[in-house]
Design a protein around this motif. Structure first.
Motif, PDB file in Angstrom:
ATOM      1  N   SER A 317       0.808  -1.221   0.000  1.00 47.19           N
ATOM      2  CA  SER A 317       0.000   0.000   0.000  1.00 47.19           C
ATOM      3  C   SER A 317       0.842   1.272   0.000  1.00 47.19           C
ATOM      4  O   SER A 317       0.300   2.360  -0.224  1.00 47.19           O
ATOM      5  CB  SER A 317      -0.935   0.008   1.213  1.00 47.19           C
ATOM      6  N   ILE A 318       2.144   1.154   0.257  1.00 47.24           N
ATOM      7  CA  ILE A 318       3.016   2.332   0.154  1.00 47.24           C
ATOM      8  C   ILE A 318       2.930   2.899  -1.252  1.00 47.24           C
ATOM      9  O   ILE A 318       2.940   4.121  -1.454  1.00 47.24           O
ATOM     10  CB  ILE A 318       4.470   1.960   0.505  1.00 47.24           C
ATOM     11  N   ASN A 319       2.830   2.009  -2.232  1.00 51.43           N
ATOM     12  CA  ASN A 319       2.772   2.435  -3.631  1.00 51.43           C
ATOM     13  C   ASN A 319       1.578   3.350  -3.902  1.00 51.43           C
ATOM     14  O   ASN A 319       1.756   4.504  -4.321  1.00 51.43           O
ATOM     15  CB  ASN A 319       2.771   1.210  -4.542  1.00 51.43           C
ATOM     16  N   PRO A 320       0.344   2.912  -3.684  1.00 56.08           N
ATOM     17  CA  PRO A 320      -0.782   3.826  -3.957  1.00 56.08           C
ATOM     18  C   PRO A 320      -0.798   5.051  -3.050  1.00 56.08           C
ATOM     19  O   PRO A 320      -1.248   6.120  -3.478  1.00 56.08           O
ATOM     20  CB  PRO A 320      -2.015   2.945  -3.728  1.00 56.08           C
ATOM     21  N   PHE A 321      -0.307   4.927  -1.801  1.00 59.44           N
ATOM     22  CA  PHE A 321      -0.261   6.073  -0.898  1.00 59.44           C
ATOM     23  C   PHE A 321       0.601   7.188  -1.486  1.00 59.44           C
ATOM     24  O   PHE A 321       0.201   8.364  -1.510  1.00 59.44           O
ATOM     25  CB  PHE A 321       0.288   5.649   0.464  1.00 59.44           C
ATOM     26  N   LEU A 322       1.781   6.824  -1.987  1.00 59.67           N
ATOM     27  CA  LEU A 322       2.669   7.822  -2.580  1.00 59.67           C
ATOM     28  C   LEU A 322       2.110   8.357  -3.889  1.00 59.67           C
ATOM     29  O   LEU A 322       2.261   9.551  -4.195  1.00 59.67           O
ATOM     30  CB  LEU A 322       4.060   7.227  -2.805  1.00 59.67           C
ATOM     31  N   ILE A 323       1.476   7.486  -4.673  1.00 61.16           N
ATOM     32  CA  ILE A 323       0.901   7.932  -5.943  1.00 61.16           C
ATOM     33  C   ILE A 323      -0.173   8.989  -5.698  1.00 61.16           C
ATOM     34  O   ILE A 323      -0.242  10.003  -6.409  1.00 61.16           O
ATOM     35  CB  ILE A 323       0.312   6.729  -6.709  1.00 61.16           C
ATOM     36  N   ILE A 324      -1.010   8.765  -4.690  1.00 59.66           N
ATOM     37  CA  ILE A 324      -2.079   9.715  -4.375  1.00 59.66           C
ATOM     38  C   ILE A 324      -1.509  11.096  -4.056  1.00 59.66           C
ATOM     39  O   ILE A 324      -2.061  12.127  -4.458  1.00 59.66           O
ATOM     40  CB  ILE A 324      -2.912   9.197  -3.186  1.00 59.66           C
ATOM     41  N   ILE A 325      -0.383  11.117  -3.344  1.00 57.57           N
ATOM     42  CA  ILE A 325       0.238  12.394  -2.951  1.00 57.57           C
ATOM     43  C   ILE A 325       1.030  13.005  -4.099  1.00 57.57           C
ATOM     44  O   ILE A 325       0.925  14.204  -4.383  1.00 57.57           O
ATOM     45  CB  ILE A 325       1.162  12.185  -1.734  1.00 57.57           C
ATOM     46  N   LEU A 326       1.821  12.182  -4.788  1.00 61.27           N
ATOM     47  CA  LEU A 326       2.792  12.700  -5.755  1.00 61.27           C
ATOM     48  C   LEU A 326       2.195  13.071  -7.109  1.00 61.27           C
ATOM     49  O   LEU A 326       2.630  14.041  -7.724  1.00 61.27           O
ATOM     50  CB  LEU A 326       3.911  11.674  -5.958  1.00 61.27           C
ATOM     51  N   VAL A 327       1.215  12.302  -7.586  1.00 60.77           N
ATOM     52  CA  VAL A 327       0.710  12.538  -8.941  1.00 60.77           C
ATOM     53  C   VAL A 327       0.151  13.946  -9.127  1.00 60.77           C
ATOM     54  O   VAL A 327       0.525  14.637 -10.088  1.00 60.77           O
ATOM     55  CB  VAL A 327      -0.317  11.461  -9.341  1.00 60.77           C
ATOM     56  N   PRO A 328      -0.747  14.438  -8.255  1.00 58.13           N
ATOM     57  CA  PRO A 328      -1.247  15.805  -8.476  1.00 58.13           C
ATOM     58  C   PRO A 328      -0.130  16.852  -8.430  1.00 58.13           C
ATOM     59  O   PRO A 328      -0.143  17.813  -9.214  1.00 58.13           O
ATOM     60  CB  PRO A 328      -2.239  16.014  -7.321  1.00 58.13           C
ATOM     61  N   ILE A 329       0.835  16.666  -7.529  1.00 56.80           N
ATOM     62  CA  ILE A 329       1.937  17.632  -7.405  1.00 56.80           C
ATOM     63  C   ILE A 329       2.812  17.607  -8.651  1.00 56.80           C
ATOM     64  O   ILE A 329       3.138  18.654  -9.229  1.00 56.80           O
ATOM     65  CB  ILE A 329       2.776  17.330  -6.147  1.00 56.80           C
ATOM     66  N   ILE A 330       3.211  16.403  -9.073  1.00 63.09           N
ATOM     67  CA  ILE A 330       4.092  16.287 -10.243  1.00 63.09           C
ATOM     68  C   ILE A 330       3.377  16.735 -11.508  1.00 63.09           C
ATOM     69  O   ILE A 330       3.954  17.406 -12.372  1.00 63.09           O
ATOM     70  CB  ILE A 330       4.610  14.844 -10.374  1.00 63.09           C
ATOM     71  N   GLN A 331       2.092  16.375 -11.629  1.00 62.28           N
ATOM     72  CA  GLN A 331       1.319  16.802 -12.800  1.00 62.28           C
ATOM     73  C   GLN A 331       1.269  18.319 -12.890  1.00 62.28           C
ATOM     74  O   GLN A 331       1.434  18.894 -13.960  1.00 62.28           O
ATOM     75  CB  GLN A 331      -0.105  16.244 -12.707  1.00 62.28           C
ATOM     76  N   ALA A 332       1.047  18.964 -11.743  1.00 68.03           N
ATOM     77  CA  ALA A 332       0.958  20.425 -11.741  1.00 68.03           C
ATOM     78  C   ALA A 332       2.306  21.073 -12.029  1.00 68.03           C
ATOM     79  O   ALA A 332       2.384  22.076 -12.747  1.00 68.03           O
ATOM     80  CB  ALA A 332       0.421  20.906 -10.392  1.00 68.03           C
ATOM     81  N   ALA A 333       3.383  20.501 -11.476  1.00 69.79           N
ATOM     82  CA  ALA A 333       4.713  21.105 -11.614  1.00 69.79           C
ATOM     83  C   ALA A 333       5.339  20.864 -12.987  1.00 69.79           C
ATOM     84  O   ALA A 333       6.229  21.609 -13.405  1.00 69.79           O
ATOM     85  CB  ALA A 333       5.640  20.565 -10.528  1.00 69.79           C
ATOM     86  N   THR A 334       4.898  19.836 -13.698  1.00 70.35           N
ATOM     87  CA  THR A 334       5.555  19.459 -14.965  1.00 70.35           C
ATOM     88  C   THR A 334       4.615  19.553 -16.155  1.00 70.35           C
ATOM     89  O   THR A 334       4.878  18.948 -17.189  1.00 70.35           O
ATOM     90  CB  THR A 334       6.109  18.030 -14.869  1.00 70.35           C
ATOM     91  N   THR A 335       3.535  20.309 -16.015  1.00 73.56           N
ATOM     92  CA  THR A 335       2.570  20.385 -17.107  1.00 73.56           C
ATOM     93  C   THR A 335       3.173  20.942 -18.394  1.00 73.56           C
ATOM     94  O   THR A 335       2.687  20.676 -19.495  1.00 73.56           O
ATOM     95  CB  THR A 335       1.367  21.250 -16.686  1.00 73.56           C
ATOM     96  N   HIS A 336       4.242  21.718 -18.269  1.00 69.68           N
ATOM     97  CA  HIS A 336       4.878  22.333 -19.431  1.00 69.68           C
ATOM     98  C   HIS A 336       5.916  21.426 -20.077  1.00 69.68           C
ATOM     99  O   HIS A 336       6.475  21.764 -21.125  1.00 69.68           O
ATOM    100  CB  HIS A 336       5.551  23.642 -19.012  1.00 69.68           C
TER     101      HIS A 336
END
Length: 490
Positions: A317-336
């Motif tokens: 469950s560490i995997n989905p826990f980190l995905i939930i936190i990291l995906v929105p942040i990384i998506q927002a920071a790397t949209t360009h």
């Protein structure tokens, strides 16, 4: 604009979306919970409740995954002709019937029949929901909608881990078998496999309890599918389209563009963008297969190296826990940043994660493996997910995804067999183990994906056709990659 404000804008962008978008998210959660909880106990269930050896259980796991892809390959044109709503109703109803069969049976032939039916239902689940997300979103918020779709999948995966731990540890298998016909026999490798005429008395084991919870989720999903309408969001080309994130999206009934299977396949194969994407799919095959080892290889490895009480589901469950936190942040920071660049770098990080298990046999190395794998996944996987849907022609998504999944079909069965073979040879239930060699082999095969991306970069990074592919006035073409990068993906 800060990352937090971009994430907030992403949520604002889906305000006023049709109810079908939220239904798709609910169905995604229910389907993902059922899938992840079952896949986590699949090989353990086969070995403990049906007496299959590691090699046989791993092969069956591979067959299950391969059948989902194979059926998807065959039913792609059917999905295009049925539409999203009808496909979802049929798919979830079939999955429900299959899971009930698997839950109630203690005989192998019914188990195999249930697995086959479940595979067919599965091909009408997640792929069809992906098509639905595209139709229920606008060009402006589609990137965020897919990111949220990915996060919801991982929320379900996060929930499934502790639940699996509770069910399998609290309701631990007795380890005693009751032979109705014949005697229990050991195979030559010591895997303790039943002969074909043997079966065990049915009991509510922890594994069956997990399956029962999946059945309950599936019943709810079947009820939800009845309310799903065949619609699409109408893109507003006027100046008011950017005036407010809060306005209600306009929808209309989606007109299914029916055609013969040959015409649909021919139309797809004539697209140069399809062939370029197919190369990307094939190159990233091995890095995507590491998640099959996360499901099938890691749980048995942890139980055999660290004991029955190891919190395998919690570590998973560490995997989905980190995905939930990291995906929105990384998506927002790397949209360009170009999606392929993100895929390229993220694959290297995910591939490096396996080497923790090569150098150390410890629970700490398992945790580090899952953490680093998750960081890499958060970088590359959502962008590959989004990239896939930017190319397919509207109304032909089912065929496009089916044809592009052909390499996955060719890989899933060998990976399942590989998992079982490596466990049986290097990490047996009894006897000497050399698990580091097993993970070394897995690490080397996984590393081929980022290396091939580097070698083939001059070809796969070409964007002339993607950028030159104009939006049709009829809305039949998706936004090219260049435009997708300019979107605010939240």
């Amino acid at each position: 604009m800060t990352i937090a404000s971009r994430v907030l804008d992403g949520f604002k962008s889906i305000k006023g979306s049709p109810n079908e978008l939220y239904k798709a998210y609910l169905l995604k959660f229910l389907d993902s919970f059922s899938y992840f909880s079952f896949s986590l106990i699949f090989t353990l269930f086969l070995s403990d409740d049906f007496g299959y050896s590691d090699l046989t259980a791993g092969t069956m796991y591979g067959v299950w995954g391969a059948l989902v892809t194979a059926f998807g390959l065959l039913t792609g044109v059917i999905v295009d002709n049925l539409g999203v709503s009808n496909s979802l109703r049929i798919g979830f109803a079939i999955q429900l019937a299959a899971k009930i069969l698997i839950f109630i049976t203690n005989t192998r032939w019914i188990l195999l029949m249930g697995m086959t039916i479940l595979s067919f239902g599965g091909c009408l689940g997640i792929p069809v929901l992906t098509i639905g997300i595209r139709r229920y979103s606008t060009e402006k918020n589609r990137g965020f909608c897919f990111g949220l779709f990915y996060v919801i999948m991982n929320v379900a995966a996060l929930l499934s881990g502790p639940i699996v731990d509770y069910c399998t540890i609290r309701f631990k298998h007795t380890g005693e078998s009751i032979e109705i016909n014949g005697t229990r026999s050991l195979d030559e490798e010591g895997g303790g496999e039943f002969s074909n005429d043997d079966y065990k008395e049915w009991e509510l084991t922890g594994y069956r309890l997990v399956i029962l919870l999946g059945i309950i989720a599936n019943v709810v999903a079947c009820i939800v599918t009845v309310t799903v309408k065949e619609i699409k969001v109408v893109e507003d080309g006027g100046s008011s389209s950017s005036s407010s994130n809060d306005k209600i999206s306009k929808t209309q009934a989606f007109q299914i563009n029916q055609a013969s299977p040959w015409e649909i396949v021919k139309e797809t194969l004539q697209s140069k963008d399809f062939w370029r994407f197919l190369v990307v799919v094939m190159v990233t095959l091995n890095i995507r297969m590491i998640f099959r080892h996360l499901d099938a290889t890691l749980p048995k490895y942890m139980i055999r190296e660290f004991g029955d009480q190891v919190p395998k589901g919690t570590i998973y469950s560490i995997n989905p826990f980190l995905i939930i936190i990291l995906v929105p942040i990384i998506q927002a920071a790397t949209t360009h940043i170009d999606p392929l660049i993100m895929i390229h770098h993220g694959c290297y990080i995910s591939a490096a994660s396996v080497f923790f298990l090569v150098f150390s046999t410890s629970i700490t190395s398992c945790v580090l493996f899952v953490i680093v794998l998750s960081v890499g996944e958060a970088i590359w996987s959502p962008r590959l997910y989004d990239y896939t849907c930017t190319i397919a022609k509207e109304g032909r998504e089912g065929t496009y995804m089916a044809l592009s999944s052909a390499p996955l079909f060719l890989a899933k069965l060998p990976v399942g067999m590989m998992s079982g073979y490596l466990l049986q040879k290097y990490c047996p239930e009894e006897g000497p183990r050399n698990s580091k060699v097993m993970w070394g082999i897995i690490a080397m095969t996984t590393a081929t994906s980022p290396i091939l991306l580097t070698v083939l970069w001059s070809y796969i990074s070409k964007k002339e056709e993607l950028v030159a592919s104009p939006l049709q006035t009829s809305g039949r073409e998706l936004v090219p990659l260049k435009s997708r990068d300019e979107e605010d993906e939240g």
